[in-house]
Design a protein around this motif. Sequence first.
Motif, PDB file in Angstrom:
ATOM      1  N   TYR A  20      -4.186  -0.827   6.807  1.00  0.00           N
ATOM      2  CA  TYR A  20      -3.021  -0.986   5.929  1.00  0.00           C
ATOM      3  C   TYR A  20      -2.961   0.087   4.847  1.00  0.00           C
ATOM      4  CZ  TYR A  20      -1.480  -5.242   8.169  1.00  0.00           C
ATOM      5  OH  TYR A  20      -0.998  -6.137   9.098  1.00  0.00           O
ATOM      6  N   HIS A  21      -4.106   0.492   4.339  1.00  0.00           N
ATOM      7  CA  HIS A  21      -4.102   1.588   3.374  1.00  0.00           C
ATOM      8  C   HIS A  21      -3.665   2.880   4.055  1.00  0.00           C
ATOM      9  CE1 HIS A  21      -6.110   0.093  -0.451  1.00  0.00           C
ATOM     10  NE2 HIS A  21      -6.050  -0.976   0.328  1.00  0.00           N
ATOM     11  N   THR A  22      -4.129   3.110   5.280  1.00  0.00           N
ATOM     12  CA  THR A  22      -3.691   4.295   6.024  1.00  0.00           C
ATOM     13  C   THR A  22      -2.189   4.255   6.267  1.00  0.00           C
ATOM     14  OG1 THR A  22      -5.818   4.579   7.131  1.00  0.00           O
ATOM     15  CG2 THR A  22      -3.906   5.559   8.201  1.00  0.00           C
ATOM     16  N   ALA A  54       1.441  -0.491  10.426  1.00  0.00           N
ATOM     17  CA  ALA A  54       2.520   0.428  10.084  1.00  0.00           C
ATOM     18  C   ALA A  54       3.878  -0.232  10.240  1.00  0.00           C
ATOM     19  CB  ALA A  54       2.430   1.683  10.951  1.00  0.00           C
ATOM     20  N   VAL A  55       4.040  -1.040  11.302  1.00  0.00           N
ATOM     21  CA  VAL A  55       5.302  -1.769  11.499  1.00  0.00           C
ATOM     22  C   VAL A  55       5.577  -2.663  10.296  1.00  0.00           C
ATOM     23  CG1 VAL A  55       6.404  -3.610  12.839  1.00  0.00           C
ATOM     24  CG2 VAL A  55       5.291  -1.714  14.026  1.00  0.00           C
ATOM     25  N   GLN A  56       4.581  -3.404   9.858  1.00  0.00           N
ATOM     26  CA  GLN A  56       4.783  -4.350   8.759  1.00  0.00           C
ATOM     27  C   GLN A  56       5.061  -3.644   7.435  1.00  0.00           C
ATOM     28  OE1 GLN A  56       1.439  -7.041   8.722  1.00  0.00           O
ATOM     29  NE2 GLN A  56       2.057  -8.050  10.618  1.00  0.00           N
ATOM     30  N   VAL A  57       4.318  -2.577   7.164  1.00  0.00           N
ATOM     31  CA  VAL A  57       4.535  -1.848   5.912  1.00  0.00           C
ATOM     32  C   VAL A  57       5.916  -1.197   5.902  1.00  0.00           C
ATOM     33  CG1 VAL A  57       3.762   0.100   4.492  1.00  0.00           C
ATOM     34  CG2 VAL A  57       2.086  -1.482   5.467  1.00  0.00           C
ATOM     35  N   ALA A  58       6.316  -0.603   7.029  1.00  0.00           N
ATOM     36  CA  ALA A  58       7.627   0.039   7.095  1.00  0.00           C
ATOM     37  C   ALA A  58       8.746  -0.985   6.921  1.00  0.00           C
ATOM     38  CB  ALA A  58       7.782   0.775   8.426  1.00  0.00           C
TER      39      ALA A  58
END
Length: 324
Positions: free
Chosen positions: A122-124, A154-158
């Motif tokens: 998640y940090h990445t 990445a999907v969730q953060v985006a």
Amino acid sequence: MRALQLERLDGPEGLKLVDVPEPEAGDQVLIDVVAAGVSFPDLLLTQGKYQMKPPLPFVPGVDVAGVVRSAPPGAGVKAGDKVMAFTLLGGWADVVAAPPGMTFRIPEGWSFEAAAGTVMNYHTAYFALHKRGRLRTGETVLIHGGAGGLGTAAVQVARGSGARVFAVVSTEDKAEVARSAGADRAFLSSGDWVSRVMDATKGKGVGMVFDSVGGDIFDQSLKCLAPEGRLLVVGFAGGRIPEVKVNRLLLNNLDVVGVAWGAFVTQKPQLTSEISKALAALADKGFVEPLVGKVFPLEQAAQALRELESRQATGKVVLRLREG
């Protein structure tokens, strides 16, 4: 204590379960490990293909979740706290010492398995999309490997950042995983996904591509970027490191952007706290919720690594070391 030690650079077969002394705490947080993440860097480390090449023997394991045994003053966590941490090495053991700045309390309601693969992925993802990719609300982001641990992060953060999210995956089952993580659309890599992406954007292309695969995927991704689009180079899970003819970048004003979260925060550790707070806010809003794939006992770490190597894994693959 038990530890899974790499004794030969023979891939997963080079691992051996051994008894080793517990680590000294020093100025680190000492954690009784309940669960540990299994990551692509772990696989590369067993093959001697990672940029960091520690001397043999060593204990792999970059991500853990567990209970604090002891912590130095000012660490932000204390004995008894349930935490997740980035360790870089040593996580596949009953006890590990982790940097205070890379150790965080587990959000309420999360399992140890969910937390075990959180910090690095998640940090990445956040660093890639925001710090390197300069994500703007309303943009369309295309994420390769969208069903794996890093891809679902990445999907969730985006999505939590207000983007429209597309995922490219290898099977229909993985497409369902990507959609469950929050992807608006999922395309199969075996088909003409470039044309489908262009159709879905009415010929405009996407603003950003998150590429942890490399190889031919990288080459094709350049074809579906909108003018001023950014292609984030996150890794090379496909095995081949691609090259680019820069005239292709010139014609559409494209950026190819390198992403190395670990190397960056080593130089600027203050960014870790900033990203942690941003991810906590996304978790509070329900966007960040790690998807756990298969869970293996410590003794079966080689099998877990082979799941990654064969590209069969979905979600985050985790090792369970003890009951939490």
